[in-house]
Design an enzyme around this catalytic site. Structure first.
Site, PDB file in Angstrom:
ATOM      1  N   HIS A  46       0.981  -1.174  -0.030  1.00 36.46           N
ATOM      2  CA  HIS A  46      -0.003  -0.026  -0.065  1.00 36.46           C
ATOM      3  C   HIS A  46       1.036   1.114   0.212  1.00 36.46           C
ATOM      4  O   HIS A  46       1.729   1.370   0.856  1.00 36.46           O
ATOM      5  CB  HIS A  46      -1.003  -0.019   1.259  1.00 36.46           C
ATOM      6  CG  HIS A  46      -1.991   0.885   1.131  1.00 36.46           C
ATOM      7  ND1 HIS A  46      -3.118   1.016   0.624  1.00 36.46           N
ATOM      8  CD2 HIS A  46      -2.018   2.407   1.718  1.00 36.46           C
ATOM      9  CE1 HIS A  46      -3.842   2.228   0.764  1.00 36.46           C
ATOM     10  NE2 HIS A  46      -3.138   3.021   1.475  1.00 36.46           N
TER      11      HIS A  46
ATOM     12  N   ASP B  46       0.879   5.549  -0.091  1.00 35.72           N
ATOM     13  CA  ASP B  46      -0.067   6.557   0.356  1.00 35.72           C
ATOM     14  C   ASP B  46       0.380   7.740  -0.416  1.00 35.72           C
ATOM     15  O   ASP B  46       1.624   8.013  -0.074  1.00 35.72           O
ATOM     16  CB  ASP B  46      -0.014   6.944   1.746  1.00 35.72           C
ATOM     17  CG  ASP B  46      -0.909   5.654   2.381  1.00 35.72           C
ATOM     18  OD1 ASP B  46      -2.143   5.599   1.846  1.00 35.72           O
ATOM     19  OD2 ASP B  46      -0.464   5.283   3.260  1.00 35.72           O
TER      20      ASP B  46
ATOM     21  N   GLY C  74      -5.846   2.990  11.689  1.00 42.80           N
ATOM     22  CA  GLY C  74      -6.038   2.702  12.749  1.00 42.80           C
ATOM     23  C   GLY C  74      -6.236   0.932  12.787  1.00 42.80           C
ATOM     24  O   GLY C  74      -6.813   0.715  13.786  1.00 42.80           O
TER      25      GLY C  74
HETATM   26  C1  DX5 Z   1      -3.906   7.658   5.869  1.00 36.47           C
HETATM   27  C2  DX5 Z   1      -3.397   6.547   4.852  1.00 36.47           C
HETATM   28  C3  DX5 Z   1      -3.222   5.272   5.734  1.00 36.47           C
HETATM   29  C4  DX5 Z   1      -2.193   5.040   6.981  1.00 36.47           C
HETATM   30  C5  DX5 Z   1      -2.466   3.936   7.701  1.00 36.47           C
HETATM   31  O1  DX5 Z   1      -4.283   8.711   5.238  1.00 36.47           O
HETATM   32  O2  DX5 Z   1      -4.237   6.202   3.742  1.00 36.47           O
HETATM   33  O3  DX5 Z   1      -2.865   4.260   4.592  1.00 36.47           O
HETATM   34  O4  DX5 Z   1      -0.845   5.280   6.417  1.00 36.47           O
HETATM   35  O5  DX5 Z   1      -1.661   4.213   8.934  1.00 36.47           O
HETATM   36  P1  DX5 Z   1      -1.977   3.367  10.253  1.00 36.47           P
HETATM   37  O6  DX5 Z   1      -2.375   2.030  10.049  1.00 36.47           O
HETATM   38  O7  DX5 Z   1      -0.988   3.740  11.032  1.00 36.47           O
HETATM   39  O8  DX5 Z   1      -3.219   3.942  10.552  1.00 36.47           O
HETATM   40 ZN    ZN Z   2      -3.813   4.731   2.493  1.00 34.82          ZN
END
Ligand code: DX5
Ligand code: ZN
Length: 225
Positions: free
Chosen positions: A35, A37, A179
């Site tokens: 994934h 971002d 989360g």
């Molecule tokens: C938030 C991102 C997520 C994030 C998740 O905008 O889309 O993919 O990295 O991070 P965690 O798992 O730490 O909440």
């Molecule tokens: Zn994401």
């Protein structure tokens, strides 16, 4: 079966000084997808990586690259992200201006097409594009940062989307992002999720990525090789 859930670690929580090695490490640790971002400092208040970095990471894993675009507008950049090696590209419907056209473009570029729903976005937004998508991403935090707390109201949305997907008969991944830890992962799976994104829960503690990923599948550390 929680073991069957797809795990897509978010490299937002990886060590950015050695991203290639981090991608290889989560691949080895059992990730199903990678994934990525992408944030533009405009649609979300954070700035991350562009197509050049996606291209540089591609040789480090054969797993599908699950690219989450938090950029507005997305259209001018989707070809660059497709050419960089994105297998699946997810856009936010409110990043505009023409969601249906964007989804068509993604498939025409040879990518799977995803649609991301922010916490306040209604599940009905998918109704008229359900034949044009391969993935629905339920944001269980506000987009922009890792390490936030899971918003539990999104479990009801996951249940609603599971019903919509099953009624459509389409093969659509239902992914949850934000989360996600071993406790909230179980709630998401019970609500109908088929894929989970996790950043901080995977990248905590060097050398424990395999246990961390297995824990999201509900497999205790004692059963991990
Ligand atoms: C938030 C991102 C997520 C994030 C998740 O905008 O889309 O993919 O990295 O991070 P965690 O798992 O730490 O909440
Ligand atoms: Zn994401």
């Amino acid at each position: 079966m929680t073991e069957n859930v797809l795990i897509s670690p978010s490299i937002l929580s990886a060590d950015f000084a050695c991203l290639g090695a981090e991608v290889a490490a989560i691949d080895q640790a059992g990730a199903d997808m990678i994934h990525i971002d992408v944030m533009d400092g405009h649609y979300v208040p954070n700035l991350t990586i562009g197509p050049a970095v996606v291209k540089a990471l591609k040789p480090h894993s054969k797993k599908p690259f699950d690219v989450h675009l938090m950029i507005s507008p997305a259209d001018p950049l989707i070809e660059a992200f497709a050419n960089a090696g994105s297998d699946l590209i997810t856009v936010h419907p409110d990043a505009g201006p023409h969601l249906h056209r964007t989804l068509q473009s993604l498939r025409n570029l040879g990518c799977k097409a995803g649609i991301a729903l922010n916490p306040a976005t209604h599940a009905d937004v998918i109704d008229y594009v359900i034949d044009d998508i391969d993935l629905i991403l339920v944001m269980s935090v506000n987009p922009g940062f890792g390490g936030q707390s899971f918003i539990t109201s999104q479990l009801r949305k996951i249940e609603t989307l599971r019903r919509k997907i099953d009624n459509s008969g389409n093969d659509i991944i239902l992914e949850v992002d934000g989360g996600v830890n071993p406790i909230t992962a179980r709630d998401c799976i019970l609500a109908g999720a088929s894929a989970l994104v996790a950043g901080s829960a995977v990248f905590k503690g060097a050398g424990t990525y395999q246990q961390n990923i297995s824990a999201l599948r509900g497999i205790p550390a004692s059963q991990v090789a």
